[in-house]
Design an enzyme around this catalytic site. Sequence first.
Site, PDB file in Angstrom:
ATOM      1  N   PRO A 172       1.357   8.012  -0.099  1.00 36.10           N
ATOM      2  CA  PRO A 172       2.076   8.920  -1.543  1.00 36.10           C
ATOM      3  C   PRO A 172       3.888   7.948  -1.830  1.00 36.10           C
ATOM      4  O   PRO A 172       4.626   8.773  -2.271  1.00 36.10           O
ATOM      5  CB  PRO A 172       2.548  10.019  -0.780  1.00 36.10           C
ATOM      6  CG  PRO A 172       2.253  10.350  -0.214  1.00 36.10           C
ATOM      7  CD  PRO A 172       1.205   8.662   0.774  1.00 36.10           C
ATOM      8  N   GLY A 173       3.768   6.848  -1.089  1.00 32.41           N
ATOM      9  CA  GLY A 173       5.240   6.822  -1.672  1.00 32.41           C
ATOM     10  C   GLY A 173       6.243   7.115  -0.423  1.00 32.41           C
ATOM     11  O   GLY A 173       7.520   7.077  -0.255  1.00 32.41           O
ATOM     12  N   GLY A 174       5.728   7.702   0.475  1.00 34.67           N
ATOM     13  CA  GLY A 174       7.372   8.013   1.880  1.00 34.67           C
ATOM     14  C   GLY A 174       7.872   6.784   2.045  1.00 34.67           C
ATOM     15  O   GLY A 174       9.210   6.674   2.212  1.00 34.67           O
ATOM     16  N   LYS A 175       7.153   5.843   2.624  1.00 38.94           N
ATOM     17  CA  LYS A 175       8.268   4.411   3.084  1.00 38.94           C
ATOM     18  C   LYS A 175       8.693   3.806   1.333  1.00 38.94           C
ATOM     19  O   LYS A 175       9.759   2.525   1.639  1.00 38.94           O
ATOM     20  CB  LYS A 175       7.369   3.203   4.127  1.00 38.94           C
ATOM     21  CG  LYS A 175       6.891   4.299   5.064  1.00 38.94           C
ATOM     22  CD  LYS A 175       5.649   2.793   6.340  1.00 38.94           C
ATOM     23  CE  LYS A 175       5.050   4.185   7.083  1.00 38.94           C
ATOM     24  NZ  LYS A 175       3.868   4.624   6.860  1.00 38.94           N
ATOM     25  N   ASP A 209      -5.798  -2.992  -7.197  1.00 36.10           N
ATOM     26  CA  ASP A 209      -6.467  -3.807  -5.438  1.00 36.10           C
ATOM     27  C   ASP A 209      -5.814  -4.335  -5.156  1.00 36.10           C
ATOM     28  O   ASP A 209      -6.786  -5.730  -5.759  1.00 36.10           O
ATOM     29  CB  ASP A 209      -7.423  -3.378  -5.915  1.00 36.10           C
ATOM     30  CG  ASP A 209      -8.235  -3.590  -5.081  1.00 36.10           C
ATOM     31  OD1 ASP A 209      -8.161  -4.116  -3.166  1.00 36.10           O
ATOM     32  OD2 ASP A 209      -9.745  -2.559  -4.247  1.00 36.10           O
ATOM     33  N   CYS A 223       0.785  -1.128   0.067  1.00 45.14           N
ATOM     34  CA  CYS A 223       0.077  -0.326  -0.491  1.00 45.14           C
ATOM     35  C   CYS A 223       0.640   0.841  -0.080  1.00 45.14           C
ATOM     36  O   CYS A 223       1.140   1.685   0.743  1.00 45.14           O
ATOM     37  CB  CYS A 223      -0.520  -0.415   1.207  1.00 45.14           C
ATOM     38  SG  CYS A 223      -2.088  -1.692   1.310  1.00 45.14           S
ATOM     39  N   ASP A 241      -0.907   0.601  -5.399  1.00 45.72           N
ATOM     40  CA  ASP A 241      -1.836   1.475  -4.770  1.00 45.72           C
ATOM     41  C   ASP A 241      -2.539   1.178  -5.588  1.00 45.72           C
ATOM     42  O   ASP A 241      -2.417   0.926  -7.111  1.00 45.72           O
ATOM     43  CB  ASP A 241      -0.854   3.121  -4.814  1.00 45.72           C
ATOM     44  CG  ASP A 241      -2.036   3.061  -3.091  1.00 45.72           C
ATOM     45  OD1 ASP A 241      -1.869   3.624  -2.719  1.00 45.72           O
ATOM     46  OD2 ASP A 241      -3.107   3.391  -3.531  1.00 45.72           O
ATOM     47  N   CYS A 248      -1.230   3.947  11.075  1.00 48.67           N
ATOM     48  CA  CYS A 248      -0.978   4.638  11.756  1.00 48.67           C
ATOM     49  C   CYS A 248      -2.106   4.578  12.775  1.00 48.67           C
ATOM     50  O   CYS A 248      -2.691   6.216  12.930  1.00 48.67           O
ATOM     51  CB  CYS A 248      -0.589   5.960  10.989  1.00 48.67           C
ATOM     52  SG  CYS A 248      -2.055   6.431   9.633  1.00 48.67           S
ATOM     53  N   ASP A 280       2.054  -1.724   4.390  1.00 44.03           N
ATOM     54  CA  ASP A 280       1.168  -0.061   5.574  1.00 44.03           C
ATOM     55  C   ASP A 280      -0.368   0.144   5.282  1.00 44.03           C
ATOM     56  O   ASP A 280      -1.172   1.013   4.140  1.00 44.03           O
ATOM     57  CB  ASP A 280       2.189   0.584   4.670  1.00 44.03           C
ATOM     58  CG  ASP A 280       2.276   1.762   5.432  1.00 44.03           C
ATOM     59  OD1 ASP A 280       2.001   1.750   6.656  1.00 44.03           O
ATOM     60  OD2 ASP A 280       2.607   3.311   5.141  1.00 44.03           O
TER      61      ASP A 280
HETATM   62  C1  LIG Z   1      -1.252   4.376   4.690  1.00 49.28           C
HETATM   63  S1  LIG Z   1      -1.519   4.784   3.269  1.00 49.28           S
HETATM   64  C2  LIG Z   1      -0.159   4.141   2.771  1.00 49.28           C
HETATM   65  C3  LIG Z   1       0.818   5.759   2.861  1.00 49.28           C
HETATM   66  C4  LIG Z   1       2.678   5.061   2.354  1.00 49.28           C
HETATM   67  N1  LIG Z   1       3.060   3.367   2.818  1.00 49.28           N
HETATM   68  C5  LIG Z   1       3.684   5.593   2.334  1.00 49.28           C
HETATM   69  O1  LIG Z   1       4.520   5.295   2.922  1.00 49.28           O
HETATM   70  O2  LIG Z   1       3.647   6.808   1.787  1.00 49.28           O
HETATM   71  C6  LIG Z   1      -2.655   3.315   2.574  1.00 49.28           C
HETATM   72  C7  LIG Z   1      -2.666   3.926   1.161  1.00 49.28           C
HETATM   73  O3  LIG Z   1      -3.273   2.447   0.524  1.00 49.28           O
HETATM   74  C8  LIG Z   1      -3.647   2.211  -0.175  1.00 49.28           C
HETATM   75  N2  LIG Z   1      -5.205   0.948  -0.734  1.00 49.28           N
HETATM   76  C9  LIG Z   1      -6.563   1.525  -0.023  1.00 49.28           C
HETATM   77  N3  LIG Z   1      -6.845  -0.119  -0.240  1.00 49.28           N
HETATM   78  C10 LIG Z   1      -5.885  -0.768  -0.989  1.00 49.28           C
HETATM   79  C11 LIG Z   1      -5.719  -1.692  -1.906  1.00 49.28           C
HETATM   80  N4  LIG Z   1      -7.290  -2.624  -1.367  1.00 49.28           N
HETATM   81  N5  LIG Z   1      -5.126  -2.114  -2.061  1.00 49.28           N
HETATM   82  C12 LIG Z   1      -3.627  -1.431  -2.342  1.00 49.28           C
HETATM   83  N6  LIG Z   1      -4.214  -0.359  -1.941  1.00 49.28           N
HETATM   84  C13 LIG Z   1      -4.728  -0.340  -1.236  1.00 49.28           C
HETATM   85  C14 LIG Z   1      -3.996   3.595  -0.355  1.00 49.28           C
HETATM   86  O4  LIG Z   1      -4.620   4.107  -1.384  1.00 49.28           O
HETATM   87  C15 LIG Z   1      -3.208   4.391   0.403  1.00 49.28           C
HETATM   88  O5  LIG Z   1      -2.239   5.074  -0.267  1.00 49.28           O
END
Ligand SMILES: C[S@@+](CC[C@H](N)C(=O)[O-])C[C@H]1O[C@@H](n2cnc3c(N)ncnc32)[C@H](O)[C@@H]1O
Length: 454
Positions: free
Chosen positions: A264-267, A311, A261, A285, A385, A332
């Site tokens: 926006p790519g921080g991790k 997804d 997940c 994502d 988080c 994440d």
């Molecule tokens: C907590 S954020 C991730 C933050 C990211 N790892 C970072 O450190 O920048 C969760 C992400 O999961 C994505 N997401 C939600 N449901 C999903 C799914 N079923 N499959 C893939 N990604 C999904 C969301 O679009 C969102 O960008």
Amino acid sequence: MKPPPPRTRLAPGAGTLATAARAVAAVAAEGRSADAVLAGISPSPERAAMRAVALGTLRWYLRLAPAIGALLARPAFELPPPVHALLIVGAHQIEYSRSAVHSSVHLAVDASRALGHAHLAGLVNAVLRRFAAGRAVLLARVDADMAARTAHPPWLVDAIGRDWPGQAARVLEANNVQAPMTLRVDLQRGSAPEYVRELAGADIAARCLTWRDSAVELIRPMNVADLPGFPEGRVSVQDAGAQLAAPLLDAQPGMRVLDACAAPGGKTGHLLEHTPGLAVLVAVDSDSARLARVRANLERLGREAQCVHADLRDPRDSEALRGAPFDRILVDAPCSATGVIRRHPDIKLLRREDDPAVLAATQLSILRSCFARLAAGGRLVYSTCSLLRVENDAVIGGLLASERTARVLAWPAAVPVPPGAVPARHGMQLLPGAEADTDGFYYACLEKAAGTTA
Ligand SMILES: C[S@@+](CC[C@H](N)C(=O)[O-])C[C@H]1O[C@@H](n2cnc3c(N)ncnc32)[C@H](O)[C@@H]1O
């Protein structure tokens, strides 16, 4: 009370309050996220001030709204939402800003005209004057209720109290304190102490953290674009607690890694900085607009990943996910974000009581689908988080109940535990207000038993 005289020119600053009121109304009345609303406001010299007013008001909205409500002769919903929001903005300026009371009232009255509601200028004037004069008594009444005093929704106060009885009061207080601006240094391009020295040379005060070698905390927040090395990707903005995912995953050169997940790519960026020479990093994502931000972030860092729009709950795999299993997977997961309220105060207005349980079902389904893609002997790190057990330990418990080959790993000795982190049943919980002063995160490390097929 005499109505204020009609005016033709608005006082400087009234436009800022009016725009802030519109933004607050978009969150409170339309359920939009503050980030989305504020991103849509065109750049101007007043933008930073407007943003501070809007976020400050959202932080204290649930305390100020009942106090203002007590002064209204009609229900708040009968007012145009931007005017109701303007009353809360005005109350915030009076209670929490350094502006003189009379100038806050004066600006709010002018802001009602800027909003196109000049006919309500008298009401704004009268309500805010009464708030200013009687706020000690009004707020004392509101503060009798713990949820209102801490400006949280009652269900969230109950949930945090139930899950973290010993820490709840500190967490609620910390949620209303502005978070530090923390940077992640790309350790391939220099150490944190070297970067702190570089900042000192530019008159920017900062400090290293004892427990995270990549983290640098700025003493005062500043514009990222003005940070030395930011445009060329030597540093990124990232809470120190979020900087644990990459070391916990412990990927090695040559490995296949899935960042499940990613946006926006921080991790994603940190994983690539942490372990150069991966065979592949697939960043998935389900939100294509957010995935574009992963690409933009990686471009700034000068790093590459295979970005895949998919997804993860969908059994019809994308091709990039169909190959060999992954040696390391970071999940994440999307969550209630109750751990990052100090940075995103709108969460207190936007989340509903049943959201965490609904999110938990999604989290478990993503976790199961990712675990199926993990190689035997491979490691998966699950993070959120969220502060709530239903999204954290309970999700891991759900996986363990159905996957014989899943094992929880102890916290790796090589990764220092942030001071004040609380061991949970299956993972580690970082709480706002703890000594480490991070956002709230949950981390659990899992392994797929060796000798099993992926
Ligand atoms: C907590 S954020 C991730 C933050 C990211 N790892 C970072 O450190 O920048 C969760 C992400 O999961 C994505 N997401 C939600 N449901 C999903 C799914 N079923 N499959 C893939 N990604 C999904 C969301 O679009 C969102 O960008």
